[in-house]
Design a protein around this motif. Sequence first.
Motif, PDB file in Angstrom:
ATOM      1  N   TRP A 136       0.957  -1.691   0.349  1.00  0.00           N
ATOM      2  CA  TRP A 136       0.086   0.356  -0.272  1.00  0.00           C
ATOM      3  C   TRP A 136       0.291   1.386   0.276  1.00  0.00           C
ATOM      4  O   TRP A 136       0.426   2.248   0.422  1.00  0.00           O
ATOM      5  N   GLN A 137       2.031   1.042  -0.292  1.00  0.00           N
ATOM      6  CA  GLN A 137       3.062   2.109  -0.813  1.00  0.00           C
ATOM      7  C   GLN A 137       3.376   2.312  -2.071  1.00  0.00           C
ATOM      8  O   GLN A 137       4.198   1.908  -2.825  1.00  0.00           O
ATOM      9  N   PRO A 138       2.232   3.445  -2.135  1.00  0.00           N
ATOM     10  CA  PRO A 138       2.936   3.669  -4.523  1.00  0.00           C
ATOM     11  C   PRO A 138       4.448   4.193  -4.265  1.00  0.00           C
ATOM     12  O   PRO A 138       4.625   4.818  -3.501  1.00  0.00           O
ATOM     13  N   ASN A 139       4.689   4.110  -5.398  1.00  0.00           N
ATOM     14  CA  ASN A 139       6.508   4.569  -6.212  1.00  0.00           C
ATOM     15  C   ASN A 139       5.852   6.117  -5.992  1.00  0.00           C
ATOM     16  O   ASN A 139       6.378   6.917  -5.672  1.00  0.00           O
ATOM     17  N   SER A 140       4.376   7.266  -6.643  1.00  0.00           N
ATOM     18  CA  SER A 140       4.650   8.023  -6.436  1.00  0.00           C
ATOM     19  C   SER A 140       5.284   8.617  -5.212  1.00  0.00           C
ATOM     20  O   SER A 140       5.537   9.248  -4.690  1.00  0.00           O
ATOM     21  N   TRP A 141       4.550   8.291  -3.982  1.00  0.00           N
ATOM     22  CA  TRP A 141       5.199   7.880  -2.459  1.00  0.00           C
ATOM     23  C   TRP A 141       6.144   7.813  -2.479  1.00  0.00           C
ATOM     24  O   TRP A 141       7.168   8.947  -2.338  1.00  0.00           O
ATOM     25  N   VAL A 142       7.375   7.027  -2.542  1.00  0.00           N
ATOM     26  CA  VAL A 142       8.636   6.784  -2.719  1.00  0.00           C
ATOM     27  C   VAL A 142       9.308   7.733  -3.293  1.00  0.00           C
ATOM     28  O   VAL A 142      10.289   8.537  -3.050  1.00  0.00           O
ATOM     29  N   ALA A 143       8.578   8.366  -4.439  1.00  0.00           N
ATOM     30  CA  ALA A 143       9.507   9.104  -5.478  1.00  0.00           C
ATOM     31  C   ALA A 143       9.403  10.765  -4.545  1.00  0.00           C
ATOM     32  O   ALA A 143       9.992  11.880  -4.483  1.00  0.00           O
ATOM     33  N   ASP A 144       7.886  10.979  -3.535  1.00  0.00           N
ATOM     34  CA  ASP A 144       7.936  12.144  -3.590  1.00  0.00           C
ATOM     35  C   ASP A 144       8.727  12.090  -2.453  1.00  0.00           C
ATOM     36  O   ASP A 144       9.417  13.546  -1.660  1.00  0.00           O
ATOM     37  N   LYS A 145       9.150  11.088  -1.199  1.00  0.00           N
ATOM     38  CA  LYS A 145       9.674  10.845  -0.362  1.00  0.00           C
ATOM     39  C   LYS A 145      10.799  11.551   0.040  1.00  0.00           C
ATOM     40  O   LYS A 145      11.734  11.793   0.953  1.00  0.00           O
ATOM     41  N   GLU A 146      11.907  11.166  -1.318  1.00  0.00           N
ATOM     42  CA  GLU A 146      13.102  11.133  -2.037  1.00  0.00           C
ATOM     43  C   GLU A 146      13.391  12.426  -1.905  1.00  0.00           C
ATOM     44  O   GLU A 146      14.440  12.860  -2.026  1.00  0.00           O
ATOM     45  N   ALA A 147      12.193  12.624  -3.127  1.00  0.00           N
ATOM     46  CA  ALA A 147      12.889  14.183  -3.239  1.00  0.00           C
ATOM     47  C   ALA A 147      12.299  15.339  -2.984  1.00  0.00           C
ATOM     48  O   ALA A 147      13.255  16.664  -1.937  1.00  0.00           O
ATOM     49  N   LYS A 148      11.700  15.420  -1.043  1.00  0.00           N
ATOM     50  CA  LYS A 148      10.949  16.020  -0.257  1.00  0.00           C
ATOM     51  C   LYS A 148      11.683  15.969   1.482  1.00  0.00           C
ATOM     52  O   LYS A 148      11.446  16.292   1.875  1.00  0.00           O
ATOM     53  N   LYS A 149      11.924  14.449   1.595  1.00  0.00           N
ATOM     54  CA  LYS A 149      12.184  14.195   2.717  1.00  0.00           C
ATOM     55  C   LYS A 149      11.064  14.317   4.172  1.00  0.00           C
ATOM     56  O   LYS A 149      10.192  13.712   3.811  1.00  0.00           O
ATOM     57  N   HIS A 150      11.741  15.019   4.448  1.00  0.00           N
ATOM     58  CA  HIS A 150      11.125  15.691   5.669  1.00  0.00           C
ATOM     59  C   HIS A 150       9.642  16.406   5.823  1.00  0.00           C
ATOM     60  O   HIS A 150       8.801  16.849   6.523  1.00  0.00           O
ATOM     61  N   LYS A 151       9.958  16.986   4.482  1.00  0.00           N
ATOM     62  CA  LYS A 151       8.807  17.632   4.009  1.00  0.00           C
ATOM     63  C   LYS A 151       7.228  16.854   3.274  1.00  0.00           C
ATOM     64  O   LYS A 151       6.854  18.360   3.042  1.00  0.00           O
ATOM     65  N   SER A 152       7.888  16.387   2.479  1.00  0.00           N
ATOM     66  CA  SER A 152       6.535  15.452   2.445  1.00  0.00           C
ATOM     67  C   SER A 152       5.304  14.978   2.456  1.00  0.00           C
ATOM     68  O   SER A 152       6.001  14.179   4.313  1.00  0.00           O
ATOM     69  N   ILE A 153       4.030  15.531   3.125  1.00  0.00           N
ATOM     70  CA  ILE A 153       2.871  15.080   3.361  1.00  0.00           C
ATOM     71  C   ILE A 153       3.197  13.477   3.134  1.00  0.00           C
ATOM     72  O   ILE A 153       2.838  12.381   3.912  1.00  0.00           O
ATOM     73  N   TYR A 154       3.550  12.767   2.146  1.00  0.00           N
ATOM     74  CA  TYR A 154       3.536  11.465   2.192  1.00  0.00           C
ATOM     75  C   TYR A 154       4.208  10.464   3.105  1.00  0.00           C
ATOM     76  O   TYR A 154       3.578   9.331   3.748  1.00  0.00           O
ATOM     77  N   LEU A 155       5.841  11.041   3.308  1.00  0.00           N
ATOM     78  CA  LEU A 155       6.701  10.209   4.516  1.00  0.00           C
ATOM     79  C   LEU A 155       5.394  10.707   5.693  1.00  0.00           C
ATOM     80  O   LEU A 155       4.840   9.035   6.606  1.00  0.00           O
ATOM     81  N   TYR A 156       4.861  11.160   6.043  1.00  0.00           N
ATOM     82  CA  TYR A 156       3.849  11.223   7.647  1.00  0.00           C
ATOM     83  C   TYR A 156       2.517   9.642   7.114  1.00  0.00           C
ATOM     84  O   TYR A 156       1.884   9.785   7.643  1.00  0.00           O
ATOM     85  N   LEU A 157       1.687  10.307   5.818  1.00  0.00           N
ATOM     86  CA  LEU A 157       0.650   9.284   5.525  1.00  0.00           C
ATOM     87  C   LEU A 157       1.516   7.941   5.523  1.00  0.00           C
ATOM     88  O   LEU A 157       0.251   7.188   6.218  1.00  0.00           O
ATOM     89  N   HIS A 158       2.655   7.664   5.281  1.00  0.00           N
ATOM     90  CA  HIS A 158       2.934   6.541   5.711  1.00  0.00           C
ATOM     91  C   HIS A 158       3.626   5.823   6.740  1.00  0.00           C
ATOM     92  O   HIS A 158       2.814   5.206   7.698  1.00  0.00           O
TER      93      HIS A 158
END
Length: 238
Positions: free
Chosen positions: A18-40
């Motif tokens: 349940w972790q889409p590739n788009s989440w992974v890419a966004d986390k790698e690009a924005k790191k702690h600023k990624s909203i998907y990190l906190y959703l994860h």
Amino acid sequence: MILFIKLLLAHLLGDFIWQPNSWVADKEAKKHKSIYLYLHILLHGVLAAILAGEIQFIPYAILIAVTHGIIDLIKLNFQENKTKRIWFLADQILHLIVLAGITILYQNKSINLDWFDNRFWILVTGILLITKPTSIFIKIIISIWSPESSTTDSDHSLANAGNYIGILERLFVFCFILTGHFEAIGFLLAAKSIFRFGDLKEAKDRKLTEYVLIGTLLSFGIAILTGFIVQALLLQLL
């Protein structure tokens, strides 16, 4: 043991299924600023609490979520393109250590809500492990040997066909192990070799042949090992 199996299932669902590739890419690009990190992170906490099946486990689920976020942040901030494989392995090992530690801390408590028989959780976790998580694991491990010729024929094959073929063959092997039909594994391996022989012969590329062989052996090996482990766990419950 069954609590660890449930937590492992929650981890596999949250980190792979349940972790889409788009989440992974966004986390790698924005790191702690990624909203998907906190959703994860939230997803892992919720899954752990739900699968544990007891209200008293909620603080431990929160602990799992927090530690998962910390480990992911460390990986995101220190990994580089050349070290992604190492950080992926270290990340997964640390998550498993945390789950084992949480299980030990909670071992003096009993889970009263058993939605299904314990064998269900063992089977589901084993099946889930040999699908997408194993595909990602194999891809990362053999990425350093990717031959150039393996990419030139991409236009002549179905999208993600190799990935789905690998998942299906591991599921077959897993079922053959649990049902005791070991001879069928040899038949499956032989059948795949026959179908692959023509492509490899036409390619005339030794590196490609070795690359395919490594991937196939890893795929079958992980499926066989998982099958034996699940079989042993199921026998303990009899």
